[in-house]
Enzyme design. Structure first.
Site, mmCIF file in Angstrom:
data_model
loop_
_atom_site.group_PDB
_atom_site.id
_atom_site.type_symbol
_atom_site.label_atom_id
_atom_site.label_comp_id
_atom_site.label_asym_id
_atom_site.label_seq_id
_atom_site.Cartn_x
_atom_site.Cartn_y
_atom_site.Cartn_z
ATOM 1 N N TYR A 1 0.490 -1.700 -0.007
ATOM 2 C CA TYR A 1 0.093 0.373 -0.019
ATOM 3 C C TYR A 1 1.279 1.137 -0.143
ATOM 4 O O TYR A 1 2.027 1.116 0.657
ATOM 5 C CB TYR A 1 -0.976 -0.190 1.548
ATOM 6 N N TYR B 1 -0.568 -10.587 -1.575
ATOM 7 C CA TYR B 1 0.169 -10.045 -0.693
ATOM 8 C C TYR B 1 0.863 -10.297 -0.266
ATOM 9 O O TYR B 1 -0.519 -11.051 1.276
ATOM 10 C CB TYR B 1 0.439 -8.357 -1.013
ATOM 11 N N ARG C 1 -2.931 -12.654 1.065
ATOM 12 C CA ARG C 1 -3.936 -11.707 1.289
ATOM 13 C C ARG C 1 -4.211 -12.266 -0.836
ATOM 14 O O ARG C 1 -3.597 -11.715 -1.419
ATOM 15 C CB ARG C 1 -4.332 -10.772 1.986
ATOM 16 N N HIS D 1 -7.241 -7.632 -4.493
ATOM 17 C CA HIS D 1 -8.343 -7.458 -3.693
ATOM 18 C C HIS D 1 -8.199 -5.890 -3.973
ATOM 19 O O HIS D 1 -7.320 -5.282 -3.635
ATOM 20 C CB HIS D 1 -8.630 -8.034 -2.768
ATOM 21 N N HIS E 1 -10.441 -2.698 -1.850
ATOM 22 C CA HIS E 1 -10.622 -2.201 -0.552
ATOM 23 C C HIS E 1 -11.654 -0.815 -0.966
ATOM 24 O O HIS E 1 -11.458 -0.490 -1.757
ATOM 25 C CB HIS E 1 -10.585 -1.776 0.118
#
Lengths: 304, 304
Positions: free
Chosen positions: A157, A193, A214, A217, A219
């Protein structure tokens, strides 16, 4: 004299909360005492284990910053976040399924015009996301702020990058639905990731031989007045970690098939320079109340 | 595909720890998942309550420093520390009772000669402490290091004072038993005192209308090779908080009658200038092993 020995101790601690003015707080604390004491008795927890726990929790707190929340991560990998989500969303009535907020919601998303490429400077396969927000009857909801955020092509991120402070957000934005409930934007295809493994939670994942991954995706946080705030992800179909998400966040309904496209124009009529992907997903909002989660930075200020 | 919904979630999280190499760690983690999930389900924990808990735990971690341990304090006021103590000391066989370590053990106590006035510069009523360390048969144990620490006349430990960094320890020392198992020192009469209420734990105590007081006591940590380390307090008889210690640390056997004396000489033959108090207490050690707790500063270094 009160003897705080093993047989009387738990009752004494429960009694100590008898005068708590808020009945819900009293209930939560007395149940907490029962749970904690039951755990210690049942496991015969040793001093060394207790010390390890104290140290682990301390380090977990100290790893938190305004842009990193290691305790949410701990709650996530123990399935607690998803369970809190589940017990608070037992009746969906056709509304979009919810999932964890995750530790990377830093809030303060900047509103951007529809069509913006939120990952303009990042390498990765290009993706066009088109979406709509409706009520349970399919009526479009206009002027609804939708926060979106996702990891980059290397699984990080923006807030995990050292450049975050100087370069600001990337792959993180707010869109506001139009009269038809729609919003759309450009970005890159997110990757699966690992959660951060440089803190106590990562230590636990590694030491217990779990994987830290994970599935890919995006969010979404959809916050329409008069509706329950919707905190969810949309997952990329085919990801190898859909069955073993380290934070247990996957639900079938949240997995979207991402179409590979070679059309020369994207859905908003602007040219596509390379092959691209199309994500189409609609959000159905349940009437209700509730505050959207506060970003951690705002919380840090409350206590400053 | 695995659906992490409410019914399947807990089982999935428990399974995720199946490959943990250490069987005890696996057991502790899987039981932890059960306890945490049971608590969330039973209480129907809301998002706001979960957020409060995350924030509370974060602030608790961030309140910790090498000389302040807010998570130990939390464990103490929830009776968890005393329960861990109890489940690990079920059979005393005549050995001295144990109690909590407390958050103010900073370790690195300096060895002082018997008779030293460890509170030489502090106001307060004078006290002479005479003690002996023996095995369960009353045989004296020589050369045993005994760490002692207590609060001052206003209820503060030295490490809570801003002057700690410059002036060093006070009312905190190590004595080593002589050939007869004895040690003795001078100090002031400790006071009952509130646990620190300027952190999250204090917030909880205040909001739940508990009082924050501990009855007056002196901490002792007796660490004889071949014997279980003894972590305990000696409490002053007559203290009004003996029945409602905020950390549930009192046991009858640990309450000592403190004699008021006006003798001109103290037990070591040196003159007493004012009326004084005499504490006499013996420690009986249980054969066994175990490491003494590490001071928090040492732990901080381990992870540095």
């Amino acid at each position: 004299m009160t003897q705080f020995n093993e047989t009387e101790l738990t009752a004494a601690v429960i009694r100590s909360f008898d005068d708590t003015p808020d009945p819900r707080a009293k209930f939560l604390l007395q149940e907490l005492v029962k749970s904690l004491h039951d755990y210690v008795s049942k496991t015969g927890l040793t001093f060394e284990e207790w010390e390890y726990a104290i140290d682990f929790l301390t380090r977990t707190g100290q790893k938190c910053t305004p842009i990193r929340q290691e305790f949410i991560l701990l709650s996530d990998v123990l399935g607690v976040s998803m369970l809190v989500d589940a017990v608070n969303h037992r009746e969906r009535e056709g509304a979009t399924e919810t999932t964890v907020l995750g530790p990377f919601y830093v809030g303060e998303h900047k509103v951007m015009p529809h069509g913006t490429d939120v990952s303009a400077n990042l390498p990765g396969e290009r993706m066009f996301v088109q979406s709509r927000v409706t009520d349970l009857q399919g009526k479009p909801l206009a002027n609804v702020p939708v926060d979106i955020w996702h990891a980059d092509d290397e699984g990080y991120y923006d807030s995990q990058r050292p450049t975050y402070a100087t370069e600001g957000p990337s792959s993180r934005a707010r869109f506001v639905t139009d009269a038809d409930g729609r919003f759309f934007f450009r970005t890159i295809l997110p990757c699966s990731y690992p959660i951060p493994t440089d803190g106590p939670v990562g230590e636990m994942i590694i030491q217990t031989r779990r994987h830290a991954m994970r599935p890919a995706h995006v969010h979404f946080l959809v916050n329409a007045p008069g509706y329950e705030p919707l905190i969810t992800h949309v997952f990329m179909d085919g990801d190898k970690y859909l069955d073993s998400d380290v934070v247990f966040g996957v639900k079938d309904e949240l997995v979207a098939r991402i179409e590979k496209r070679t059309d020369a124009l994207m859905p908003d009529g602007k040219p596509a320079e390379v092959p691209w992907h199309l994500m189409t997903y609609e959000f159905h909002m349940k009437p209700g109340q509730g505050a959207a989660p506060k970003p951690m930075a705002a919380k840090a200020q409350e206590h400053a």
